[in-house]
Design a protein around this motif. Structure first.
Motif, PDB file in Angstrom:
ATOM      1  N   SER A  33       0.842  -1.186   0.000  1.00  0.00           N
ATOM      2  CA  SER A  33       0.000   0.000   0.000  1.00  0.00           C
ATOM      3  C   SER A  33       0.879   1.238   0.000  1.00  0.00           C
ATOM      4  CB  SER A  33      -0.899   0.004   1.240  1.00  0.00           C
ATOM      5  OG  SER A  33      -0.134   0.152   2.404  1.00  0.00           O
ATOM      6  N   LEU A  36       1.766   2.883   3.483  1.00  0.00           N
ATOM      7  CA  LEU A  36       2.633   2.071   4.330  1.00  0.00           C
ATOM      8  C   LEU A  36       4.043   2.038   3.785  1.00  0.00           C
ATOM      9  CD1 LEU A  36       2.882   0.346   6.795  1.00  0.00           C
ATOM     10  CD2 LEU A  36       2.131  -1.624   5.471  1.00  0.00           C
ATOM     11  N   PHE A  67      -4.574   9.363   3.557  1.00  0.00           N
ATOM     12  CA  PHE A  67      -4.618   8.059   4.223  1.00  0.00           C
ATOM     13  C   PHE A  67      -5.750   8.031   5.239  1.00  0.00           C
ATOM     14  CE2 PHE A  67      -2.759   4.660   6.956  1.00  0.00           C
ATOM     15  CZ  PHE A  67      -2.706   3.688   5.983  1.00  0.00           C
ATOM     16  N   GLN A  70      -7.016   4.403  10.851  1.00  0.00           N
ATOM     17  CA  GLN A  70      -6.742   2.971  10.975  1.00  0.00           C
ATOM     18  C   GLN A  70      -7.309   2.410  12.276  1.00  0.00           C
ATOM     19  OE1 GLN A  70      -4.949   1.171   8.357  1.00  0.00           O
ATOM     20  NE2 GLN A  70      -5.784   3.082   7.547  1.00  0.00           N
ATOM     21  N   ARG A  71      -7.601   1.110  12.279  1.00  0.00           N
ATOM     22  CA  ARG A  71      -8.136   0.481  13.484  1.00  0.00           C
ATOM     23  C   ARG A  71      -7.036   0.130  14.478  1.00  0.00           C
ATOM     24  NH1 ARG A  71     -10.632  -5.067  11.253  1.00  0.00           N
ATOM     25  NH2 ARG A  71     -11.274  -3.626   9.615  1.00  0.00           N
ATOM     26  N   TYR A  72      -5.783   0.135  14.004  1.00  0.00           N
ATOM     27  CA  TYR A  72      -4.659  -0.210  14.875  1.00  0.00           C
ATOM     28  C   TYR A  72      -3.860   1.040  15.245  1.00  0.00           C
ATOM     29  CZ  TYR A  72      -5.620  -5.027  13.593  1.00  0.00           C
ATOM     30  OH  TYR A  72      -6.223  -6.238  13.403  1.00  0.00           O
ATOM     31  N   PHE A  75       1.483  -0.399  13.538  1.00  0.00           N
ATOM     32  CA  PHE A  75       1.810  -1.486  12.628  1.00  0.00           C
ATOM     33  C   PHE A  75       3.265  -1.866  12.861  1.00  0.00           C
ATOM     34  CE2 PHE A  75      -1.498   0.915  10.340  1.00  0.00           C
ATOM     35  CZ  PHE A  75      -2.439  -0.091  10.184  1.00  0.00           C
ATOM     36  N   GLY A 104       0.046   4.216  13.564  1.00  0.00           N
ATOM     37  CA  GLY A 104      -1.094   4.017  12.691  1.00  0.00           C
ATOM     38  C   GLY A 104      -1.835   5.287  12.334  1.00  0.00           C
ATOM     39  N   ARG A 105      -1.550   6.380  13.047  1.00  0.00           N
ATOM     40  CA  ARG A 105      -2.203   7.649  12.728  1.00  0.00           C
ATOM     41  C   ARG A 105      -1.343   8.505  11.814  1.00  0.00           C
ATOM     42  NH1 ARG A 105      -1.758  12.645  14.802  1.00  0.00           N
ATOM     43  NH2 ARG A 105      -0.406  11.881  16.459  1.00  0.00           N
ATOM     44  N   MET A 107       1.723   7.382  10.383  1.00  0.00           N
ATOM     45  CA  MET A 107       2.579   6.564   9.522  1.00  0.00           C
ATOM     46  C   MET A 107       4.063   6.889   9.684  1.00  0.00           C
ATOM     47  SD  MET A 107       0.949   4.181   7.888  1.00  0.00           S
ATOM     48  CE  MET A 107      -0.087   3.942   9.324  1.00  0.00           C
TER      49      MET A 107
END
Length: 206
Positions: A33, A36, A67, A70-72, A75, A104-105, A107
């Motif tokens: 992606s 990421l 972007f 994200q749920r996490y 990463f 995750g917020r 990156m």
């Protein structure tokens, strides 16, 4: 990229984008992606970043602004290197254990874990292994065993707050080989437990 070889996207980044064949660059854009990949690239040298930009990754990095949430919270990008040869040796043993902690917020890479691992069944690296991974014998000689490295991973996870039940984190791999095959297989061979946090991951190929 062949999972069986233990060579995945981040390992290829280590070798320099100039070595990417055109067909692999095309696959990289499809598999990884853009946001990421952009986060991972921030941890690479400016030289490698410039090389990747020259191959058309600039637009991917620009996509960061759109972007979605994200749920996490984090990463954990993981990519093993392991002993290998042609024909393949058994058992394979992890010789490099790197993790990037990606927010995750934002990156952004917030922390890294990196250790080389001393192989014990086949302690001498093959020329094929060195050519494929870029890891030479001196990098693994005298390094901690896998058991010791796993203990240090756990310490790092705790220090980074990743073992807090309220913190949602997940490993990210390019394929299932690292955490479905390599780590549990070697741990079984050595009689070591596999921590629960290694039992779920996001496969970027999927």
């Amino acid at each position: 990229v062949s999972d069986a070889s233990g060579c995945s996207m981040i390992a290829l980044l280590h070798t320099g984008a100039a070595k990417f064949p055109p067909n692999l660059l095309s696959r990289a854009r499809q598999v990884v992606s853009p946001p990421l990949l952009a986060g991972v690239l921030k941890g690479c040298s400016s030289i490698v970043s410039r090389k990747l930009a020259s191959h058309g990754f600039g637009a991917s990095m620009a996509a960061m602004s759109s972007f979605p949430p994200q749920r996490y919270h984090y990463f954990l990008v993981l990519d093993f290197e392991a002993t290998c040869d042609k024909p393949q040796i058994h058992p394979q043993e992890i010789i490099e254990f790197p993790i990037l902690k990606l927010n995750g917020r934002t990156m952004e890479i917030e922390s890294t874990f990196h250790m080389y691992v001393q192989p014990v069944v086949h302690p001498q690296l093959t020329p094929f292994c060195t050519e494929l991974t870029g890891i030479i014998q001196g990098m693994v000689d005298g390094q901690p065993s896998l058991q010791q490295v796993l203990e240090r991973v756990d310490e790092w996870m705790a220090k980074e707050g990743l073992l807090d039940p309220s913190v949602k984190s997940i490993f990210v791999t390019c394929g299932d080989w690292d955490l479905k095959v390599m780590l549990p297989g070697q741990c079984q061979y050595l009689g070591l437990p596999v921590a629960d946090y290694f039992k779920q991951w996001i496969n970027l190929k999927k």
